[in-house]
Design a protein around this motif. Structure first.
Motif, short mmCIF file in Angstrom:
data_model
loop_
_atom_site.label_atom_id
_atom_site.label_comp_id
_atom_site.label_asym_id
_atom_site.label_seq_id
_atom_site.Cartn_x
_atom_site.Cartn_y
_atom_site.Cartn_z
N LEU A 64 0.84 -1.20 0.00
CA LEU A 64 0.00 0.00 0.00
C LEU A 64 0.87 1.24 0.00
N PRO A 65 0.35 2.38 -0.54
CA PRO A 65 1.11 3.62 -0.53
C PRO A 65 1.27 4.14 0.90
N VAL A 66 2.45 4.66 1.20
CA VAL A 66 2.73 5.24 2.52
C VAL A 66 3.13 6.70 2.31
N ILE A 67 2.40 7.59 2.97
CA ILE A 67 2.70 9.03 2.90
C ILE A 67 3.12 9.49 4.29
N VAL A 118 -2.52 18.54 0.33
CA VAL A 118 -2.97 17.15 0.43
C VAL A 118 -3.09 16.47 -0.93
N TYR A 119 -3.74 17.12 -1.89
CA TYR A 119 -3.96 16.47 -3.19
C TYR A 119 -2.64 16.13 -3.87
N SER A 120 -1.69 17.06 -3.83
CA SER A 120 -0.39 16.81 -4.47
C SER A 120 0.31 15.62 -3.83
N ALA A 121 0.24 15.55 -2.49
CA ALA A 121 0.88 14.43 -1.78
C ALA A 121 0.22 13.11 -2.16
N LEU A 122 -1.11 13.12 -2.28
CA LEU A 122 -1.83 11.91 -2.70
C LEU A 122 -1.45 11.50 -4.12
N TYR A 123 -1.47 12.48 -5.01
CA TYR A 123 -1.20 12.21 -6.43
C TYR A 123 0.18 11.59 -6.59
N VAL A 124 1.19 12.22 -5.99
CA VAL A 124 2.55 11.70 -6.12
C VAL A 124 2.70 10.39 -5.36
N GLY A 125 2.19 10.35 -4.13
CA GLY A 125 2.38 9.16 -3.29
C GLY A 125 1.77 7.91 -3.87
N ILE A 126 0.53 8.00 -4.33
CA ILE A 126 -0.17 6.82 -4.86
C ILE A 126 0.39 6.39 -6.21
N ASN A 127 0.63 7.35 -7.09
CA ASN A 127 1.13 6.98 -8.43
C ASN A 127 2.58 6.51 -8.40
#
Length: 211
Positions: free
Chosen positions: A80-83, A115-124
Motif C-alpha cells: 500500500l502507498p505510505v505518505i 494534500v492532493y499533491s501528496a496523494l497524487y505523487v504518493g499513490i502513483n
C-alpha cells in the motif's frame, strides 16, 4: 506488463492516519473527506500499528511515532502507498519513513492545499514502484525456469529426433497455441512427458512425437 495508468481521482480510497497529535491532521482529515476518501484513525497497540493491505488503501503515518507497521502480508512498500507526515526532521525519523517505502510527504501541521499533491505523487509513485518490482520478480522467475526450458528441449530432441532449434520451435509453437509463457508450458510439459535430462541417459523412451 503495461505501465500502470495515472490515478487522478481518489474517490473510493480508504486512508488510515497514524498519529498521536490529532490536532496536527485536522485539515488532512477534512480534505481527504472532500476528495471522497474514507478516513479512519489508526489504533496503536503495544507500539505496533496493524494495517490491512488493499488496492485502494493508503497510510498516512507521523514520523514522530515510534511504532512497527504490521500489514499481515508483505512489507508495507509492496502492499500500500505510505505518505509520511513530517514533524521533527531528524535523520533517524526520516530514515524510518524511507524504510517503510514512503513515496510522498506532508509537513506538520498539515494544510489542505498540500494534500492532493501528496496523494497524487504518493499513490502513483507507489504504483510505479510496484510495477517495476513485479517486472523484476517476473524476470527472476523466468530466469530460474530456464533450466526447465532446457529439460523440455532435450526431451523433445530425444523423442522426435529434432535438433535443438527444431525442438525449441516446437515447444514455442505449442506454448503460443496454449496461450502460456514458454517457461510455464515447458514446466507442464515435463510433468506430463518427463523424464528430465539427468535421467535420459539411463531411461531411454521411444522416439515418438510428443503432441
Amino acid at each position: 506488463m503495461n505501465e500502470p495508468r495515472i490515478i487522478q481521482n481518489f474517490v473510493g480510497y480508504r486512508a488510515t492516519i497514524a498519529t498521536e497529535q490529532p490536532g496536527a491532521v485536522e485539515q488532512l482529515e477534512d480534505m481527504l473527506s472532500k476528495l471522497g476518501i474514507a478516513v479512519v484513525m489508526a489504533e496503536i497497540r503495544d507500539a505496533k500499528l496493524q494495517i490491512e493491505p488493499g488496492e485502494k488503501n493508503v497510510l498516512f503515518i507521523d514520523s514522530d511515532l515510534n511504532v512497527a507497521v504490521d500489514t499481515s502480508a508483505s512489507e508495507p512498500s509492496r502492499c500500500l502507498p505510505v505518505i509520511g507526515i513530517i514533524g521533527v526532521e531528524a535523520p533517524s525519523r526520516l530514515r524510518s519513513l524511507m524504510q517503510l517505502g514512503t513515496t510522498s510527504t506532508l509537513r506538520k501541521p498539515v494544510h489542505r492545499a498540500a494534500v492532493y499533491s501528496a496523494l497524487y505523487v504518493g499513490i502513483n509513485e507507489f504504483r510505479r514502484r510496484r510495477h517495476l518490482a513485479d517486472l523484476v520478480d517476473e524476470y527472476e522467475r523466468r530466469r530460474l525456469m530456464r533450466k526447465t526450458l532446457v529439460q523440455a528441449v532435450l526431451i523433445v530432441m530425444h523423442r522426435t529426433g529434432a535438433d535443438y532449434a527444431g525442438a525449441y520451435d516446437q515447444l514455442r509453437r505449442e506454448s503460443m497455441r496454449s496461450r502460456q509463457s514458454l517457461e510455464d508450458f515447458c514446466e507442464a510439459f515435463i510433468h506430463a512427458h518427463g523424464p528430465g535430462p539427468d535421467e535420459l541417459e539411463t531411461q531411454i523412451g521411444p522416439k515418438t512425437n510428443y503432441a
